[in-house]
Design a protein around this motif. Structure first.
Motif, PDB file in Angstrom:
ATOM      1  N   ILE A  31       0.845  -1.198   0.000  1.00 26.02           N
ATOM      2  CA  ILE A  31       0.000   0.000   0.000  1.00 26.02           C
ATOM      3  C   ILE A  31       0.884   1.253   0.000  1.00 26.02           C
ATOM      4  O   ILE A  31       0.660   2.180  -0.776  1.00 26.02           O
ATOM      5  CB  ILE A  31      -0.966   0.000   1.202  1.00 26.02           C
ATOM      6  N   HIS A  32       1.891   1.272   0.840  1.00 21.83           N
ATOM      7  CA  HIS A  32       2.770   2.445   0.936  1.00 21.83           C
ATOM      8  C   HIS A  32       3.527   2.689  -0.365  1.00 21.83           C
ATOM      9  O   HIS A  32       3.890   3.832  -0.663  1.00 21.83           O
ATOM     10  CB  HIS A  32       3.747   2.291   2.093  1.00 21.83           C
ATOM     11  N   LEU A  33       3.758   1.623  -1.121  1.00 19.77           N
ATOM     12  CA  LEU A  33       4.453   1.758  -2.404  1.00 19.77           C
ATOM     13  C   LEU A  33       3.477   1.921  -3.571  1.00 19.77           C
ATOM     14  O   LEU A  33       3.895   1.919  -4.725  1.00 19.77           O
ATOM     15  CB  LEU A  33       5.352   0.536  -2.640  1.00 19.77           C
ATOM     16  N   PHE A  34       2.185   2.044  -3.247  1.00 18.68           N
ATOM     17  CA  PHE A  34       1.121   2.194  -4.243  1.00 18.68           C
ATOM     18  C   PHE A  34       1.066   1.005  -5.199  1.00 18.68           C
ATOM     19  O   PHE A  34       0.703   1.138  -6.359  1.00 18.68           O
ATOM     20  CB  PHE A  34       1.255   3.513  -5.023  1.00 18.68           C
ATOM     21  N   ARG A  35       1.414  -0.153  -4.694  1.00 20.17           N
ATOM     22  CA  ARG A  35       1.332  -1.398  -5.468  1.00 20.17           C
ATOM     23  C   ARG A  35       0.002  -2.061  -5.101  1.00 20.17           C
ATOM     24  O   ARG A  35      -0.038  -3.070  -4.415  1.00 20.17           O
ATOM     25  CB  ARG A  35       2.538  -2.284  -5.151  1.00 20.17           C
ATOM     26  N   TRP A  36      -1.059  -1.426  -5.571  1.00 23.51           N
ATOM     27  CA  TRP A  36      -2.408  -1.801  -5.172  1.00 23.51           C
ATOM     28  C   TRP A  36      -2.775  -3.223  -5.558  1.00 23.51           C
ATOM     29  O   TRP A  36      -3.408  -3.934  -4.782  1.00 23.51           O
ATOM     30  CB  TRP A  36      -3.417  -0.817  -5.767  1.00 23.51           C
ATOM     31  N   GLU A  37      -2.407  -3.624  -6.760  1.00 20.78           N
ATOM     32  CA  GLU A  37      -2.775  -4.965  -7.225  1.00 20.78           C
ATOM     33  C   GLU A  37      -2.124  -6.038  -6.361  1.00 20.78           C
ATOM     34  O   GLU A  37      -2.746  -7.039  -6.008  1.00 20.78           O
ATOM     35  CB  GLU A  37      -2.394  -5.156  -8.703  1.00 20.78           C
ATOM     36  N   ARG A  38      -0.850  -5.819  -6.018  1.00 25.88           N
ATOM     37  CA  ARG A  38      -0.144  -6.799  -5.178  1.00 25.88           C
ATOM     38  C   ARG A  38      -0.745  -6.814  -3.771  1.00 25.88           C
ATOM     39  O   ARG A  38      -0.916  -7.885  -3.183  1.00 25.88           O
ATOM     40  CB  ARG A  38       1.352  -6.470  -5.133  1.00 25.88           C
TER      41      ARG A  38
END
Length: 114
Positions: free
Chosen positions: A42-49
């Protein structure tokens, strides 16, 4: 002590710009540090993961990911454009900030207790 070392190892992997390895390390811990792995993504904006991990591990994790994504889009005045997320928003309905805060506190406590 072992979980603390897993967390530290994951943080070092993040520092070295290896988010996949950091996530993998957290999920391989015994018990898995699922909430922390989701939060990293979430913090890295890797929403799909983040959503992938949340759906695999079930529970309230999906709601947590959805709420953070909703806040992200709200902050920038955008609307959801991903069909997968849109269908999950329809399924879960209105997400309550207080409920999400309780879920996150519980998830953190569960990881500390293990």
């Amino acid at each position: 002590l072992v979980l603390l070392l897993q967390r530290q190892s994951a943080e070092l992997l993040l520092y070295r710009r290896c988010p996949d390895e950091a996530t993998h390390s957290l999920l391989q811990a015994s018990p898995p540090l699922t909430y922390r792995a989701i939060k990293i993504n979430i913090h890295l904006f890797r929403w799909e993961r983040a959503l992938e991990i949340a759906m695999k591990h079930g529970g309230s994790f999906v709601e947590i990911v959805l709420w953070h994504r909703q806040q992200f889009f709200s902050l920038f005045g955008k609307t959801e454009d991903d069909g997968r997320f849109r269908s999950l928003f329809d399924k879960y309905g209105e997400l309550d900030q207080k409920r999400i805060a309780r879920l996150e506190i519980q998830a953190e406590e569960d990881e500390k207790d293990s």
